[in-house]
Design an enzyme around this catalytic site. Sequence first.
Site, mmCIF file in Angstrom:
data_model
loop_
_atom_site.group_PDB
_atom_site.id
_atom_site.type_symbol
_atom_site.label_atom_id
_atom_site.label_comp_id
_atom_site.label_asym_id
_atom_site.label_seq_id
_atom_site.Cartn_x
_atom_site.Cartn_y
_atom_site.Cartn_z
ATOM 1 N N ASP A 261 1.227 2.618 -5.565
ATOM 2 C CA ASP A 261 2.363 3.281 -5.273
ATOM 3 C C ASP A 261 2.170 3.215 -3.982
ATOM 4 O O ASP A 261 1.459 3.820 -3.483
ATOM 5 C CB ASP A 261 1.894 4.874 -6.363
ATOM 6 C CG ASP A 261 3.461 5.676 -5.548
ATOM 7 O OD1 ASP A 261 4.528 5.697 -6.724
ATOM 8 O OD2 ASP A 261 3.458 6.931 -5.343
ATOM 9 N N GLU A 298 4.037 -1.220 -4.512
ATOM 10 C CA GLU A 298 5.039 -0.468 -4.326
ATOM 11 C C GLU A 298 5.715 -0.531 -3.046
ATOM 12 O O GLU A 298 4.247 0.205 -2.198
ATOM 13 C CB GLU A 298 5.299 0.416 -5.416
ATOM 14 C CG GLU A 298 6.987 1.145 -4.994
ATOM 15 C CD GLU A 298 6.962 3.058 -4.921
ATOM 16 O OE1 GLU A 298 8.309 3.643 -5.277
ATOM 17 O OE2 GLU A 298 6.402 3.615 -5.113
#
Length: 607
Positions: A261, A298
Amino acid sequence: MSHGSVHAGAGSHRFTLWAPEAEAVDLLLGADPEAAEHIAMSRTEGGWWAVEADPTPHDGRYAYSVDGGIPVPDPRSRRQPDGVHAPSQLVDTAAFTWSDQDWAGVTLEGAAVYELHVGTFTQEGTFEAAIERLDHLVDLGVSVVELMPVAAFPGEHGWGYDGVALYAVHEPYGGPEGLARFVDAAHAKGLAVWLDVVHNHLGPSGNYLGLVGPYFTDQHHTPWGQAVNLDAPHSDGVRAFLLGNVRHWLEDFHLDGLRLDAVHALRDDRATHVLEEMSALADEIGERTGIPRTLVAESDRNDPATVAPRGQGGSGGLGLHGQWADDVHHALHVLLTGETQGYYADFADPDALGKVLARTPFFHDGTFSTFRGRVHGRSVDPATTPGWRYVVSLQTHDQVGNRAMGDRLHHGSSAGRHAVGAALLLTSPYTPMLFMGEEWGASTPWQYFTDHEEEELAESIRKGRQAEFAEHGWGGTVPDPQDSATVEASTLRWAEVDSPGHAEVLAFYRDLLRLRREEPGLRSTPLGQGSLTREALTGGDGAEGGELLTVTRGEVQMVALLGGGNTHEVAHGPGARVLASFGGVEQASGALRLPPDSVAVLRVGER
């Protein structure tokens, strides 16, 4: 160093804790901290503390007290059976029963990914219930299941991005054994499993790491709280904590990959970035086991160096295997919805769609971003980072859930328009990712929900989201994240799958995913060697003309009509064959007849 929560069993057990700045550390045995047995630990090398003790009379429950402070869970706890504020419990991950000895894994190249949230994928919200739906994913034609975060977080319901026990598995989902059973069952059906992990911050409730050691730094900040300490004094132990977490998921739970993330928030000024260390670790595990391990980042930096091969002497990239490319989503979203507010504004450029679907995953590749107010991104060399290294989507938990009402793309448009978006995604040169329920046009929204017991925190979240969406021009009341009705509204309704209006969409998704596997033009046409054209049509009898889209990749062509008031005829060459279509497309006399919001995929070359 091995850690106390890794192994469990009767008799003496070695407990260890990394607390380099502590003067004294006590081990607390028992589920009730006030009645727990206190045992002084001894300082060892590298800032670690250790002690031998027998946890058997205490049901394997334990906690730590640093310098006489409050009892805190183990930072590397494998299980938090009573929640993230309670003592940890020992788990012997080596005792899990596995049947995947013949599992060979799935490479990123050629993969199709399905993102799901365990808590709302089924009514039960557990790993066991999700196992019962794996056949649906096999029939759909995806090859990878990406689980949203399962690291233990406060309460029962939540997205998981406020996790605080990064080695533990959320108990309401089924705990560590439930995750192991899910992975084993997925492998038995030929599906790889990735896990979304959050290393860039911890949630605000149940975050005790700062009481144990220097896990955070004030040198950097993130939008979500304190930044992780990766380069200040004592940060070697923090890096070991994160790298150990990667190893934990990939080895102890047989996971095939991790989605990392918001890696742009992992600020690291060392010569070797922690992400490069993670990619090297994943490669080592993959080579040693013979099962490929995939790390997908990401990142909002639009920097191909994230997935460029690792180099020596400071050259090369971080060596991660893939990264999300949100610019593709943004261009598709603007095309299909017409929304151009906020970060969508630049994607109203007529060239945006053709650029991101045919030439590069980054619309901003050194161009000016009006949303950021600066030049953004860097260009992609397909010879160094091929298209399949970029994971793209039509919908994700972020892009749906961060809307005021959690409405999905297809909620504001026709099924035909949804099908056009699916065809553009699944004929692209990238690795496609679907968001749960997208494949049948689920009626359920995906809304933001939490389950914090601290009312002050809950109220700040409510007010914060209301204010945020008001700034973006969304009026009305935002669903209460703390209301159980918000969770229920976001839970998939599986009875829809075979019903009219949904079954047709599902059949089209299945056809498109099958074509990705079977058609050489879709499998092997490199990034930069396909094309997309857009043609504004003039309608007759005062009707709107609509827009004709044509994508060509090798011998495969996708033709779609968006909008318009009349059927439009498109000529094609001799021998063209319709491989899949949606919206009442007809083929006759060397031409396609396309009604408004319809799409067809053809083979136009010889095979």
